[in-house]
Design a protein around this motif. Structure first.
Motif, PDB file in Angstrom:
ATOM      1  N   ALA A   1       0.838  -1.205   0.000  1.00 42.29           N
ATOM      2  CA  ALA A   1       0.000   0.000   0.000  1.00 42.29           C
ATOM      3  C   ALA A   1       0.871   1.252   0.000  1.00 42.29           C
ATOM      4  O   ALA A   1       0.578   2.228  -0.695  1.00 42.29           O
ATOM      5  N   GLY A   2       1.954   1.224   0.763  1.00 44.37           N
ATOM      6  CA  GLY A   2       2.860   2.376   0.812  1.00 44.37           C
ATOM      7  C   GLY A   2       3.499   2.655  -0.534  1.00 44.37           C
ATOM      8  O   GLY A   2       3.549   3.805  -0.990  1.00 44.37           O
ATOM      9  N   PHE A   3       3.977   1.616  -1.185  1.00 41.00           N
ATOM     10  CA  PHE A   3       4.576   1.807  -2.511  1.00 41.00           C
ATOM     11  C   PHE A   3       3.535   2.240  -3.525  1.00 41.00           C
ATOM     12  O   PHE A   3       3.811   3.069  -4.394  1.00 41.00           O
ATOM     13  N   GLY A   4       2.338   1.686  -3.417  1.00 39.49           N
ATOM     14  CA  GLY A   4       1.259   2.086  -4.328  1.00 39.49           C
ATOM     15  C   GLY A   4       0.892   3.548  -4.142  1.00 39.49           C
ATOM     16  O   GLY A   4       0.692   4.286  -5.111  1.00 39.49           O
ATOM     17  N   ALA A   5       0.808   3.988  -2.877  1.00 36.74           N
ATOM     18  CA  ALA A   5       0.478   5.390  -2.597  1.00 36.74           C
ATOM     19  C   ALA A   5       1.592   6.300  -3.102  1.00 36.74           C
ATOM     20  O   ALA A   5       1.324   7.357  -3.701  1.00 36.74           O
ATOM     21  N   ALA A   6       2.836   5.920  -2.883  1.00 39.19           N
ATOM     22  CA  ALA A   6       3.966   6.728  -3.348  1.00 39.19           C
ATOM     23  C   ALA A   6       3.957   6.835  -4.872  1.00 39.19           C
ATOM     24  O   ALA A   6       4.186   7.918  -5.431  1.00 39.19           O
ATOM     25  N   ALA A   7       3.669   5.748  -5.538  1.00 38.32           N
ATOM     26  CA  ALA A   7       3.600   5.770  -7.000  1.00 38.32           C
ATOM     27  C   ALA A   7       2.450   6.660  -7.457  1.00 38.32           C
ATOM     28  O   ALA A   7       2.590   7.427  -8.416  1.00 38.32           O
ATOM     29  N   GLY A   8       1.327   6.582  -6.763  1.00 37.82           N
ATOM     30  CA  GLY A   8       0.178   7.429  -7.103  1.00 37.82           C
ATOM     31  C   GLY A   8       0.484   8.899  -6.927  1.00 37.82           C
ATOM     32  O   GLY A   8       0.103   9.739  -7.755  1.00 37.82           O
ATOM     33  N   ILE A   9       1.162   9.238  -5.843  1.00 37.02           N
ATOM     34  CA  ILE A   9       1.542  10.633  -5.602  1.00 37.02           C
ATOM     35  C   ILE A   9       2.493  11.111  -6.696  1.00 37.02           C
ATOM     36  O   ILE A   9       2.353  12.216  -7.228  1.00 37.02           O
ATOM     37  N   LEU A  10       3.465  10.287  -7.047  1.00 38.22           N
ATOM     38  CA  LEU A  10       4.423  10.650  -8.083  1.00 38.22           C
ATOM     39  C   LEU A  10       3.728  10.862  -9.439  1.00 38.22           C
ATOM     40  O   LEU A  10       3.983  11.858 -10.117  1.00 38.22           O
ATOM     41  N   VAL A  11       2.835   9.974  -9.798  1.00 37.10           N
ATOM     42  CA  VAL A  11       2.096  10.129 -11.051  1.00 37.10           C
ATOM     43  C   VAL A  11       1.228  11.376 -11.002  1.00 37.10           C
ATOM     44  O   VAL A  11       1.161  12.146 -11.974  1.00 37.10           O
ATOM     45  N   GLY A  12       0.596  11.624  -9.869  1.00 40.36           N
ATOM     46  CA  GLY A  12      -0.223  12.833  -9.724  1.00 40.36           C
ATOM     47  C   GLY A  12       0.611  14.106  -9.882  1.00 40.36           C
ATOM     48  O   GLY A  12       0.174  15.067 -10.528  1.00 40.36           O
TER      49      GLY A  12
END
Length: 110
Positions: free
Chosen positions: A93-104
């Protein structure tokens, strides 16, 4: 993580296939060149055959070692996930959230 390991495994298989093809092509070249061979050619051919044999052995050894390392990494990852399921979910979940923030952030720059 599994996709990454599969990608590495696929790349290794392609590399191994390419090396085998190269070695086979050189061997075929040697066989066909015998008809045009001179005296000095036989020495060069002998050295090249030894080099090819060594390269084939090195490729096989490296391939076996890489496969074993990949199996070990897969087992270690599987054992960790089985032994620590909630930590694994949290990491995912942490890596997914970090990836989402980066893409955003990248999308907002446009």
């Amino acid at each position: 993580m599994s996709t990454n390991l599969q990608s590495i495994s696929t790349d290794q298989k392609h590399l191994a296939h390419d090396m085998r093809t190269l070695i086979s092509d050189v061997e075929a070249l040697l066989v066909h060149a015998v008809n045009d061979a001179g005296v000095g050619y036989s020495d060069a051919r002998s050295r090249l055959e030894k080099s090819l044999k060594s390269a084939r052995h090195e490729l096989e050894t490296t391939e076996k070692a890489l496969i074993e390392k990949a199996r070990h990494a897969r087992r270690a990852t599987n054992d960790y996930v089985i032994g620590h399921p909630w930590e694994s979910v949290g990491l995912g979940a942490g890596f997914g959230a970090a990836a989402g923030i980066l893409v955003g952030m990248l999308i907002c720059r446009r």
